[in-house]
Design an enzyme around this catalytic site. Structure first.
Site, mmCIF file in Angstrom:
data_model
loop_
_atom_site.group_PDB
_atom_site.id
_atom_site.type_symbol
_atom_site.label_atom_id
_atom_site.label_comp_id
_atom_site.label_asym_id
_atom_site.label_seq_id
_atom_site.Cartn_x
_atom_site.Cartn_y
_atom_site.Cartn_z
ATOM 1 N N HIS A 184 36.611 41.764 43.239
ATOM 2 C CA HIS A 184 35.932 41.753 41.939
ATOM 3 C C HIS A 184 36.949 41.939 40.814
ATOM 4 C CE1 HIS A 184 32.566 42.709 39.111
ATOM 5 N NE2 HIS A 184 33.522 43.403 38.525
ATOM 6 N N GLU A 185 37.824 42.916 40.983
ATOM 7 C CA GLU A 185 38.850 43.160 39.954
ATOM 8 C C GLU A 185 39.797 41.971 39.832
ATOM 9 O OE1 GLU A 185 38.671 45.678 37.964
ATOM 10 O OE2 GLU A 185 36.959 46.433 39.054
ATOM 11 N N HIS A 188 38.520 39.239 37.577
ATOM 12 C CA HIS A 188 38.779 39.358 36.138
ATOM 13 C C HIS A 188 40.132 38.762 35.779
ATOM 14 C CE1 HIS A 188 35.255 41.666 35.225
ATOM 15 N NE2 HIS A 188 35.556 42.619 36.086
ATOM 16 N N GLU A 232 30.684 40.150 34.543
ATOM 17 C CA GLU A 232 30.445 40.885 35.787
ATOM 18 C C GLU A 232 29.832 39.990 36.856
ATOM 19 O OE1 GLU A 232 31.296 43.985 36.749
ATOM 20 O OE2 GLU A 232 32.434 43.844 34.907
#
Length: 595
Positions: A184-185, A188, A232
């Site tokens: 997930h990070e 970004h 997100e």
């Protein structure tokens, strides 16, 4: 206990902390609230899940994967809206200086443990694998003592970004779920979210204290947090793409579905634990029940009053509600869009190199039967007569003699004895021409014939009498694979020299610059599994399953599959029909592999 970092994230909620200077941060979940008597309450940030088990050895990578392949539509829409705001970049530069950047960097580095191959190596492996899967560079990873389960990313202009994971999050999640967080990070970073995350941090952390800037900050804040919620959803998708079961190497979309369902459960499990999990309850949580809860929330919010309450709940949040994120990722995991991306990853990522047949795969069968074979047949006598006695032709004749002797012993039709050299040049050539013509007519895939044909064709290519013909979709595919680091090889019954001539003299120019090597029947015939095993030993991958083989011939596909290769069958005009229920995936264009 170590002090919480500036903008220290709480995955869903967190303690009230004093405001501190910030830079580009991306959080798994909502940022903690910051009390202030002079400004509005700032919002939170994010974090996201992805996972992998310790036995994971051959994940599907997608070297051609682009951020827009999985970017959420709301992310795209709100990014365009932010870019349309005049002067936003200048505002960010004015509010964020090098001192605040350095404060943030030192604060995190000085109170955390840097993960490396020699420090928490398993976590380092999880991050490296996730970065490879998403085709992005791995940032540094720090583990920080903090009772609030969360993770965040810090990206500063001109410096290597890094991810910080709280120890409480490590305790809460399984290894697969923890890798989901890291993915997930990475999402970004892959999607270049850093610049907008920075602006959001600045605005929520101190922009209201700048004289005369409060009204502008209020407007920008609403736009930025609308974008943050959409971002997100994008990064949850990145998490889902990384969580792949290494034991499933799908050869059909039904297998893809099994993989899809397995992956989305891991991502949703992370969201569920962030909403209401703790180590003592983790093994009692139920993903299906959480999804049912999400559906109940949608139903409760479907009437006008519920819709108003839901909007009021979410408009000041940097993250969508966990149940909404769970529902979103569940729906996307069942979409055709996700299946298409997974197919791309499984065909081009999991398979770290590609091996291509020529006839009926890269080139029309008619090019071989109507151009190459007739040229060799019509020029065999001329070639042998002109080169008789040379070292190369002596080798060709020796191979042909050995093959003819075998054919005579086996009663092969068309085989005629080749007299000894003492019988004279003309007699030897007459016999060789008769045998070669019979071999060409029978389309025999034997080394002696293919080697001689290659030498004959060389004259044609060098004299511009012949041009290599490939399908229109082949050159862009070869170029893209090469640019993505995917090694491509040719395996044909034609000699290696003939292969080099075909791809070095095409109507599209020299395509050999995109190829890494050539295999012919000197390693074995194309219908023997052993031949593909030899190719695997030669190309430098760890497992045969990391090779994708493309052919138009069912028997070759079966042999390659028996050796452990992944196989696609090429359907081209003029190709022979396949057996019913052959069980292989098929493509009509190399472009299908790129989508």
């Amino acid at each position: 206990m170590a002090a919480s970092p500036a903008c220290a994230p709480g995955l869903i909620s967190g303690p009230t902390l004093p405001p501190q200077p910030v830079t580009f941060r991306c959080y798994w979940a909502q940022k903690p609230s910051y009390a202030s008597s002079t400004s509005r309450r700032p919002r939170r940030r994010r974090f996201v899940p992805v996972a992998a088990a310790s036995t994971r050895t051959s994940p599907a990578a997608a070297r051609g994967l682009d951020a827009d392949d999985f970017r959420h539509p709301l992310d795209k829409q709100n990014t365009l809206l932010l870019r349309a705001i005049p002067g936003l970049n200048d505002i960010g530069k004015a509010l964020l200086g090098p001192v605040s950047e350095q404060v943030m960097v030192l604060q995190n580095i000085g109170t955390s443990v840097l993960v490396s191959p020699n420090q928490l190596p398993y976590l380092h492996q999880l991050l490296a694998e996730a970065a490879t899967l998403l085709n992005t560079e791995a940032p540094d990873l720090y583990i920080r003592q903090n009772p609030v389960p969360n993770a965040y990313t810090l990206a500063i202009n001109g410096k290597k970004p890094f991810i910080v994971v709280h120890t409480s999050l490590v305790e809460l999640l399984t290894p697969k779920e923890l890798q989901a967080v890291l993915a997930h990070e990475l999402g970004h970073l892959k999607c270049d979210h850093g610049v907008w995350l920075t602006f959001a941090n600045i605005l929520t952390m101190g922009a209201y204290t700048v004289p005369g800037f409060g009204m502008v900050a209020g407007f920008l804040e609403e736009q930025l947090y609308r974008w943050l919620r959409a971002a997100e959803l994008t990064c949850d998708r990145a998490a889902l793409l990384v969580v792949q079961d290494p034991k499933v190497h799908p050869a059909s979309l039904c297998h893809h579905l099994i993989l899809i369902l397995h992956c989305q459960e891991v991502v949703i499990s992370v969201l569920m634990k962030l909403a209401g999990g703790c180590p003592s309850l983790a093994d009692q949580l139920n993903v299906d029940a959480f999804l049912e809860q999400a559906r109940s929330y949608d139903k409760a919010a479907s009437n006008p009053v519920g819709w108003y309450i839901r909007n009021a709940q979410t408009r000041e949040l940097s993250h969508p509600l966990p149940v909404m994120r769970a529902r979103e990722i569940d729906e996307w995991s069942r979409s055709q869009e996700y299946k298409t991306i997974m197919q791309k990853m499984l065909q081009l990522g999991l398979n770290r190199c590609v091996v291509l047949d020529i006839e009926g795969t890269t080139s029309p069968i008619s090019f071989v039967t109507d151009v190459l074979f007739p040229y060799a047949r019509d020029n065999v006598r001329k070639h042998l007569d002109a080169t008789y006695g040379t070292h190369e032709t002596n080798d060709d004749i020796a191979l042909l003699r050995a093959q003819v002797e075998q054919d005579l012993a086996e009663g092969v039709a068309g085989a005629v004895p080749v007299p000894p050299d003492e019988a004279g040049k003309d007699s030897v050539i007459d016999a060789l021409v008769a045998n070669v013509e019979a071999m060409i007519k029978a389309d025999r895939k034997i080394t002696s014939l293919k080697q001689l044909q290659g030498h004959i064709w060389r004259t044609g290519f060098e004299g511009q009498e012949i041009k290599g013909v490939v399908f229109d979709d082949v050159p862009p595919a070869l170029e893209k694979w090469h640019a993505s680091g995917i090694k491509t090889y040719i395996y044909s019954s034609g000699s290696r020299e003939a292969q080099r001539l075909i791809f070095g003299n095409t109507t599209y120019g020299d395509l050999r610059k995109h190829l890494c090597g050539f295999f012919d029947t000197t390693i074995g015939t194309k219908r023997e599994a052993r031949s593909y095993y030899e190719i695997w030993l030669s190309v430098g991958v760890d497992r045969p399953s990391q090779i994708l083989f493309l052919t138009d011939v069912y028997q070759e596909a079966t042999a390659a599959q028996a050796a452990g290769l992944e196989v696609l069958i090429s359907i081209r005009p003029g190709n022979a029909p396949l057996p019913e229920n052959h069980g292989f995936e098929t493509i009509k264009s190399f472009a299908e592999i790129l989508t």
